[in-house]
Scaffold this active site. Structure first.
Site, PDB file in Angstrom:
ATOM      1  N   GLN A   1       0.683  -1.074   0.040  1.00  0.00           N
ATOM      2  CA  GLN A   1      -0.054  -0.102  -0.016  1.00  0.00           C
ATOM      3  C   GLN A   1       0.729   1.202   0.022  1.00  0.00           C
ATOM      4  O   GLN A   1       0.680   2.246  -0.447  1.00  0.00           O
ATOM      5  CB  GLN A   1      -0.968   0.126   1.311  1.00  0.00           C
ATOM      6  CG  GLN A   1      -2.187   1.089   1.204  1.00  0.00           C
ATOM      7  CD  GLN A   1      -3.256   0.389   0.407  1.00  0.00           C
ATOM      8  OE1 GLN A   1      -3.661  -1.104   0.580  1.00  0.00           O
ATOM      9  NE2 GLN A   1      -4.027   0.813  -0.433  1.00  0.00           N
TER      10      GLN A   1
ATOM     11  N   LYS B   1      -2.787  -0.873   6.735  1.00  0.00           N
ATOM     12  CA  LYS B   1      -3.603  -2.050   6.342  1.00  0.00           C
ATOM     13  C   LYS B   1      -4.179  -2.766   7.663  1.00  0.00           C
ATOM     14  O   LYS B   1      -3.524  -2.564   8.522  1.00  0.00           O
ATOM     15  CB  LYS B   1      -3.087  -2.899   5.519  1.00  0.00           C
ATOM     16  CG  LYS B   1      -4.128  -3.915   4.522  1.00  0.00           C
ATOM     17  CD  LYS B   1      -4.480  -3.073   3.366  1.00  0.00           C
ATOM     18  CE  LYS B   1      -5.412  -3.779   2.599  1.00  0.00           C
ATOM     19  NZ  LYS B   1      -5.719  -3.369   1.225  1.00  0.00           N
TER      20      LYS B   1
ATOM     21  N   GLY C   1     -12.424  -0.356   2.947  1.00  0.00           N
ATOM     22  CA  GLY C   1     -12.791  -1.792   2.709  1.00  0.00           C
ATOM     23  C   GLY C   1     -11.543  -2.588   1.675  1.00  0.00           C
ATOM     24  O   GLY C   1     -10.563  -2.093   1.390  1.00  0.00           O
ATOM     25  N   ASP C   2     -11.786  -3.906   1.851  1.00  0.00           N
ATOM     26  CA  ASP C   2     -10.796  -4.940   1.238  1.00  0.00           C
ATOM     27  C   ASP C   2     -11.752  -6.152   1.157  1.00  0.00           C
ATOM     28  O   ASP C   2     -13.040  -6.003   1.370  1.00  0.00           O
ATOM     29  CB  ASP C   2      -9.547  -5.179   1.818  1.00  0.00           C
ATOM     30  CG  ASP C   2      -8.485  -5.650   1.029  1.00  0.00           C
ATOM     31  OD1 ASP C   2      -7.989  -5.120   0.046  1.00  0.00           O
ATOM     32  OD2 ASP C   2      -8.341  -6.848   0.947  1.00  0.00           O
TER      33      ASP C   2
ATOM     34  N   THR D   1     -11.856   0.431  -8.306  1.00  0.00           N
ATOM     35  CA  THR D   1     -10.770  -0.420  -8.321  1.00  0.00           C
ATOM     36  C   THR D   1     -10.914  -1.234  -9.909  1.00  0.00           C
ATOM     37  O   THR D   1      -9.674  -1.294 -10.516  1.00  0.00           O
ATOM     38  CB  THR D   1     -10.750  -1.392  -7.077  1.00  0.00           C
ATOM     39  OG1 THR D   1     -11.098  -0.727  -5.967  1.00  0.00           O
ATOM     40  CG2 THR D   1      -9.312  -2.366  -7.290  1.00  0.00           C
TER      41      THR D   1
END
Ligand code: GLU
Length: 449
Positions: free
Chosen positions: A115, A130, A169-170, A214
């Site tokens: 990241q 993260k 989010g992820d 994304t």
């Protein structure tokens, strides 16, 4: 065979291995970046003198906490929560939260490390971080998800803030979870602080185009790689893995650009639909009904569901792995190349193993690594933060246009940096160096902190 490391960098990598035992995904992510940095130290000896690489490999702060909650049967459950605040040279820590049973410190550190460079590539003022939990959202009720998110935020709230650390989010964390966490943050702090989380709902501080960003961004990036080779998506057979947020909007944008997507998948198996994936159906199953992808074939009689099979055996010209880490190994990469694949764009983080990467690079296909190709998500999170900071909301078209321009710039930076360092077309080298240099310069300017 792994690329050997520069002699100044090898001991740094050995130290990373010794200090972070067992964290294999973190080792893999670090090694992949360090392999690119030898020539950077030659041109910039001050980076070595000030131990910039050693400092970048050590997170600024790592938080691990208990997340207790009560399930629908009244049974107490205990999960583990993480937030790794990796690097704040360029801005507040920024990066998603992953809820998945595979989560442990090594996964969060690999994601946090990636990241840093991804966020740097966006050109926007965001550092790298993260977080997440080994909580498994699969099969949980809305009430269970809410209670888990509330418990998670009851600890996390004290570590984050719009100028400190901004989660999003992820995998396993979407609009529903961000809503529950924002509600808890607001209640505990008594602050309506929009900029503390991104990926919010559209009527309470979220940004148009964030949901799509994304996937759209990854397709914009691949489109740029194709353009650099005087090609485009029109008529291309494409393979996309996954069926979550990234995959859905990757499929949508490819279809808009004239490509034909013939696959999607979940962790149990994949769909092959020769006539082209019916995206509305995937959205109905996954986004609305939260069902498994195998149900797709109940509505599309010509499509095939292959349980536990290898999605990369389906011939395609463009592959966009959008599920999870290490989903393409050396064998898969070889099959893709043999079947005529000319471009790979990573919607997921680190979906290709080191062996897979070297096969793509050896075959000279256009290979866009995740930290460049999927940076559109976090870039649009930074655009959400900009809107929150000026209490504004922009329309879809202007946000999407900004996203497109950011992806074009990332492509240009990676492309030019690869050229400058003598390996034209090597987007891994270009992304690692371009991402690293910005962070390194900022760290140098700020002294030993
Ligand atoms: N989880 C996404 C990523 O891997 C987005 C992070 C964010 O928006 O902060 O980049």
């Amino acid at each position: 065979m792994a690329t050997p490391l520069d002699e100044k960098i090898e001991p740094i990598y050995q130290e990373v291995l010794a200090r972070n035992p067992g964290e294999i995904e973190f080792h893999q992510a670090v090694r992949e970046v360090l392999e690119s940095l030898g020539p950077v130290l030659v041109k910039n000896p001050e980076f070595a003198e000030h131990k910039i690489i050693e400092r970048i490999c050590e997170p600024e702060r790592q938080i691990i906490f208990r997340v207790p909650w009560v399930d629908t049967h009244g049974v107490v459950q205990i999960n583990r929560g993480f937030r790794v605040e990796f690097n704040s040279a360029l801005g507040p820590y920024k990066g998603g939260l992953r809820f998945h049973p595979s989560v442990y410190l090594g996964i969060i550190k690999f994601l946090g490390f990636e990241q840093i460079f991804k966020n740097s590539l966006t050109g926007l003022p965001i550092g790298g971080g993260k977080g997440g939990s080994d909580f498994d959202p699969k099969g949980k009720t809305d009430g269970e998800i809410m209670r888990f998110c509330q418990s998670f935020m009851t600890e996390l709230y004290r570590h984050i803030g719009e100028h400190t650390d901004v989660p999003a989010g992820d995998i396993g964390v979407g609009g529903r979870e961000i809503g529950f966490m924002f509600g808890t943050y607001k209640r505990i702090t008594n602050r309506w602080e929009a900029g503390v989380l991104t990926g919010k709902g559209l009527n309470w501080g979220g940004s148009l185009a964030r949901t799509e960003a994304t996937g759209y961004g990854a397709v914009y990036f691949v489109d740029e790689m194709l353009k650099a080779r005087k090609d485009n998506f029109d008529g291309k057979i494409c393979s996309v893995s996954g069926s979550g947020n990234v995959s859905i909007y990757t499929i949508e944008k490819i279809q808009q650009l004239g490509g034909k997507v013939v696959t999607c998948s979940d962790s149990n198996g994949y769909i092959y639909d020769e006539k082209g994936i019916d995206l509305k159906l995937v959205q109905q199953l996954k986004e609305i009904e939260r069902r498994r992808i195998k149900d797709y074939v109940n509505y599309r009689k010509d499509a095939k569901y292959v349980k536990g099979g290898n999605i990369w055996e389906i011939p395609c010209q463009v592959a966009m792995p959008s599920a999870t880490e290490n989903e393409i190994n050396g064998k898969d990469a070889r099959i893709l190349v043999e079947n005529g694949c000319i471009a790979v764009g990573e919607g997921a983080n680190m979906p290709t193993t080191p062996e897979g990467i070297s096969i793509f690079q050896g075959a000279k296909i256009a290979y866009g690594p995740g930290k460049a190709a999927n940076a559109g998500g976090v870039a649009t999170s930074a655009l959400e933060m900009q809107q929150n900071a000026c209490r504004d909301s922009w329309d879809f078209a202007s946000t999407d246009q900004k996203l497109q321009r950011i992806m074009q710039n990332i492509h240009k930076d990676c492309f030019e940096m690869a050229d400058k360092y003598g390996d034209p077309g090597n987007y891994v080298l270009g992304a690692n160096i371009a991402g690293f240099i910005k962070v390194a310069r900022a760290m140098l300017a700020m002294g030993v902190v």
